[in-house]
Design a protein around this motif. Structure first.
Motif, PDB file in Angstrom:
ATOM      1  N   HIS A  96      43.717  46.869  37.870  1.00 37.82           N
ATOM      2  CA  HIS A  96      42.497  47.043  37.546  1.00 37.82           C
ATOM      3  C   HIS A  96      42.058  49.235  37.509  1.00 37.82           C
ATOM      4  O   HIS A  96      42.446  49.836  36.732  1.00 37.82           O
ATOM      5  CB  HIS A  96      40.778  46.488  37.827  1.00 37.82           C
ATOM      6  CG  HIS A  96      39.773  47.691  37.964  1.00 37.82           C
ATOM      7  ND1 HIS A  96      39.200  47.587  36.606  1.00 37.82           N
ATOM      8  CD2 HIS A  96      38.740  47.529  38.333  1.00 37.82           C
ATOM      9  CE1 HIS A  96      38.164  48.353  35.935  1.00 37.82           C
ATOM     10  NE2 HIS A  96      37.753  48.293  37.476  1.00 37.82           N
ATOM     11  N   MET A  97      42.993  49.010  38.967  1.00 32.50           N
ATOM     12  CA  MET A  97      42.378  50.401  39.321  1.00 32.50           C
ATOM     13  C   MET A  97      43.286  51.829  38.649  1.00 32.50           C
ATOM     14  O   MET A  97      43.275  52.381  37.991  1.00 32.50           O
ATOM     15  CB  MET A  97      43.033  50.633  40.663  1.00 32.50           C
ATOM     16  CG  MET A  97      41.543  49.802  41.298  1.00 32.50           C
ATOM     17  SD  MET A  97      39.984  50.572  41.647  1.00 32.50           S
ATOM     18  CE  MET A  97      39.327  49.722  42.838  1.00 32.50           C
ATOM     19  N   PRO A 139      35.380  46.490  33.114  1.00 28.80           N
ATOM     20  CA  PRO A 139      34.780  44.637  33.412  1.00 28.80           C
ATOM     21  C   PRO A 139      33.637  44.845  32.242  1.00 28.80           C
ATOM     22  O   PRO A 139      33.427  43.632  31.768  1.00 28.80           O
ATOM     23  CB  PRO A 139      34.311  44.641  35.097  1.00 28.80           C
ATOM     24  CG  PRO A 139      35.230  45.555  35.005  1.00 28.80           C
ATOM     25  CD  PRO A 139      35.414  46.566  34.366  1.00 28.80           C
ATOM     26  N   ALA A 140      32.474  45.336  32.836  1.00 23.50           N
ATOM     27  CA  ALA A 140      31.579  45.655  31.605  1.00 23.50           C
ATOM     28  C   ALA A 140      31.511  45.221  29.854  1.00 23.50           C
ATOM     29  O   ALA A 140      30.755  44.405  29.750  1.00 23.50           O
ATOM     30  CB  ALA A 140      30.754  46.699  32.118  1.00 23.50           C
ATOM     31  N   THR A 141      32.753  45.414  29.680  1.00 21.94           N
ATOM     32  CA  THR A 141      32.694  45.875  28.130  1.00 21.94           C
ATOM     33  C   THR A 141      33.463  44.212  28.126  1.00 21.94           C
ATOM     34  O   THR A 141      33.621  43.750  26.842  1.00 21.94           O
ATOM     35  CB  THR A 141      33.038  46.717  27.617  1.00 21.94           C
ATOM     36  OG1 THR A 141      34.728  46.588  28.287  1.00 21.94           O
ATOM     37  CG2 THR A 141      32.429  47.817  27.702  1.00 21.94           C
ATOM     38  N   TRP A 187      33.626  36.522  40.483  1.00 26.48           N
ATOM     39  CA  TRP A 187      33.123  37.663  41.203  1.00 26.48           C
ATOM     40  C   TRP A 187      32.092  39.020  40.252  1.00 26.48           C
ATOM     41  O   TRP A 187      32.557  39.662  39.948  1.00 26.48           O
ATOM     42  CB  TRP A 187      34.509  38.399  41.667  1.00 26.48           C
ATOM     43  CG  TRP A 187      34.313  37.411  42.752  1.00 26.48           C
ATOM     44  CD1 TRP A 187      34.313  36.886  44.417  1.00 26.48           C
ATOM     45  CD2 TRP A 187      36.185  36.773  42.528  1.00 26.48           C
ATOM     46  NE1 TRP A 187      35.196  36.211  44.211  1.00 26.48           N
ATOM     47  CE2 TRP A 187      35.889  36.049  43.615  1.00 26.48           C
ATOM     48  CE3 TRP A 187      37.073  36.947  41.899  1.00 26.48           C
ATOM     49  CZ2 TRP A 187      36.821  35.005  43.862  1.00 26.48           C
ATOM     50  CZ3 TRP A 187      37.979  36.011  41.844  1.00 26.48           C
ATOM     51  CH2 TRP A 187      38.371  35.551  43.002  1.00 26.48           C
ATOM     52  N   LEU A 188      31.858  38.199  38.825  1.00 29.37           N
ATOM     53  CA  LEU A 188      30.999  39.171  38.337  1.00 29.37           C
ATOM     54  C   LEU A 188      30.109  40.377  38.991  1.00 29.37           C
ATOM     55  O   LEU A 188      29.836  41.324  38.282  1.00 29.37           O
ATOM     56  CB  LEU A 188      30.067  37.763  37.603  1.00 29.37           C
ATOM     57  CG  LEU A 188      30.425  36.847  36.625  1.00 29.37           C
ATOM     58  CD1 LEU A 188      29.275  36.238  35.519  1.00 29.37           C
ATOM     59  CD2 LEU A 188      31.064  37.702  35.331  1.00 29.37           C
ATOM     60  N   LEU A 246      33.740  42.522  39.287  1.00 28.28           N
ATOM     61  CA  LEU A 246      34.051  42.974  38.163  1.00 28.28           C
ATOM     62  C   LEU A 246      32.266  44.276  38.165  1.00 28.28           C
ATOM     63  O   LEU A 246      32.418  44.664  36.940  1.00 28.28           O
ATOM     64  CB  LEU A 246      33.491  41.613  36.520  1.00 28.28           C
ATOM     65  CG  LEU A 246      34.475  40.795  36.590  1.00 28.28           C
ATOM     66  CD1 LEU A 246      34.159  40.480  36.100  1.00 28.28           C
ATOM     67  CD2 LEU A 246      36.295  41.480  36.487  1.00 28.28           C
ATOM     68  N   GLY A 247      31.528  44.328  38.680  1.00 28.00           N
ATOM     69  CA  GLY A 247      30.360  44.754  39.025  1.00 28.00           C
ATOM     70  C   GLY A 247      29.581  44.495  37.517  1.00 28.00           C
ATOM     71  O   GLY A 247      28.849  45.924  37.475  1.00 28.00           O
ATOM     72  N   LEU A 248      29.125  44.049  36.958  1.00 30.33           N
ATOM     73  CA  LEU A 248      27.757  43.627  36.494  1.00 30.33           C
ATOM     74  C   LEU A 248      26.762  43.442  36.645  1.00 30.33           C
ATOM     75  O   LEU A 248      26.157  43.347  37.373  1.00 30.33           O
ATOM     76  CB  LEU A 248      28.601  41.919  35.178  1.00 30.33           C
ATOM     77  CG  LEU A 248      29.835  41.881  34.939  1.00 30.33           C
ATOM     78  CD1 LEU A 248      29.745  40.646  34.373  1.00 30.33           C
ATOM     79  CD2 LEU A 248      30.500  43.164  33.849  1.00 30.33           C
TER      80      LEU A 248
END
Length: 427
Positions: A35-36, A43-45, A86-87, A96-98
């Motif tokens: 991811h990095m 993640p948001a998309t 881990w949404l 995902l930091g949603l």
């Protein structure tokens, strides 16, 4: 009672030896690294796309999930691989930091595939979101910022009790409804803090001091007792915690209104996050019921109908009415939660009316789902009642979902207190 199914051999986040033929959880750290470096989409998309990609597997496993009363191993592995547990965990911890709305859309899609799986994922992901938002940073990083990050489940209401000891608490309690606990690595245990005299400690406001602990699953005794008519596959087992030491950093204030993280999501509070997830499950169940009945009725003949049931004006009129009701409920769910998040993002306080409306819509959408699923059930005929049946499962799941404490009809009475004044004419 011993733990059931594969939970006796696999413990996410633990380094215990695993028997031959049983793989451990995928290394989530490798996913974080990809991811990095940009290998994974933002993640948001793409979180909803991930949910849609996992959905066919969940549908194929749904009968087994119900039979085994917990999510099956292939589904858990797929949810881990997609990082959907881990949404709400911040990206810096590997999540995902949603926000709330994007998370609800994922829960809706997984619940459409299978209500039990959606409910369990909601319980896991939303309790994880609460923990990371209200724990100390040290405690949150120990549990979630790991190669195999923690998955949480369990009861956070203060039904247990604990004694304050050096460095933390000695916790005891028997709990129910640990949805998603079969694949969780940390189990919630809410408690009232007691003093040396055995009496509850009282805060400055005169209320009992209540906290939530998350306990490693190997220190929890699972008791079974999940024999129910609907949401069978949630694995909502009873469990007990006996004389378990929990360090302070692995606990949080049960009724805290001050998150430790800056994200707007956490300004919704423990109640806003914990309650709101139920609305995504209801929307998913109702959507699946409509999909099932449209498919069934398109080829269903019945005496008294000139052609297939789905072609009749009577069916189509009712379908249009209930489909509109579902669309209205979905719009309200996402509108009011989105509005509250926008308020928080602007640095403003979420109003009492906004909080009341979040409670209102989460309870109301359960009623909507019950009505929509009931419509589908009535038109399904024998295909509503034969097992295995996705429509029958939707009917049972929706009936059980309405019984949850957090969506009791009294919550509408409480919500009305803040909503009514807006309709009062003063002139």
């Amino acid at each position: 009672m011993a733990e059931s199914g594969w939970l006796t051999t696999w413990r996410p986040g633990c380094d215990d030896p695993v028997p031959a033929g049983v793989s451990k959880a995928p290394n989530v750290q490798s996913e974080r690294t990809k991811h990095m470096t940009g290998t994974l989409a933002r993640p948001a998309t793409d979180a909803l796309s991930r949910a849609k990609a996992v959905a066919p597997l969940i549908e194929s496993e749904a009968d087994t999930i119900e039979r085994e009363t917990t999510i099956t191993r292939p589904v858990v592995d797929a949810l881990i691989e997609a990082r959907l547990f881990w949404l709400m965990v911040p990206e810096e911890y590997g999540g995902l930091g949603l926000g709330m709305v994007d998370s609800l859309k994922v829960i809706e899609e997984i619940s459409r595939a299978d209500g039990s799986t959606g409910w369990a994922l909601m319980a896991n992901a939303f309790s994880t979101g609460i923990a990371v938002g209200f724990f100390s940073e040290e405690g949150a990083r120990e549990i979630f910022d790991q190669p195999n990050p923690g998955i949480t489940a369990g009861m956070i209401l203060p039904t247990g009790k604990a004694k304050r000891v050096d460095g933390g608490y000695l916790v005891n309690g028997r709990y129910q409804f640990a949805s998603g606990s079969a694949h969780a690595s940390w189990i919630g245990a809410g408690f009232v803090v007691h003093g040396d005299d055995g009496e509850p400690l009282v805060s400055e406001t005169g209320d009992p001091v209540c906290r939530v602990a998350f306990v490693p699953r190997e220190k929890v005794e699972f008791l079974g007792n999940w024999n129910v008519m609907g949401l069978v596959g949630t694995g909502s087992y009873d469990y007990a915690v006996t004389d378990v030491f929990v360090p302070e950093k692995h606990t949080m204030d049960t009724f805290s209104t001050t998150p430790v993280r800056p994200e707007p999501l956490y300004k919704l509070g423990l109640l806003g996050i914990g309650v709101g997830g139920h609305s995504g499950v209801a929307l998913g169940l109702a959507t699946r019921a409509l999909q099932e009945i449209v498919t069934i009725s398109s080829g269903k003949a019945r005496p008294g109908y000139d052609t297939f049931v789905g072609d009749s004006a009577l069916f189509r009129r009712e379908f249009a009415k209930y489909e509109a009701l579902l669309q209205a409920a979905r719009a309200y769910v996402y509108d009011i939660h989105g509005e509250a998040e926008q308020t928080a993002a602007a640095g403003e306080e979420i109003t009492a009316e906004q909080r009341a409306r979040m409670r209102q819509v989460t309870t109301w959408v359960q009623e909507v789902a019950s009505e929509v699923v009931g419509f589908a059930h009535r038109w399904g005929g024998s295909q509503s009642i034969r097992n295995p049946s996705a429509l029958g499962r939707c009917t049972r799941d929706a009936a059980v979902a309405t019984q949850h404490l957090l969506v009791d009809p009294m919550t509408l009475v409480e919500a009305a207190q803040e909503i009514l004044p807006g309709y009062l004419r003063t002139a």
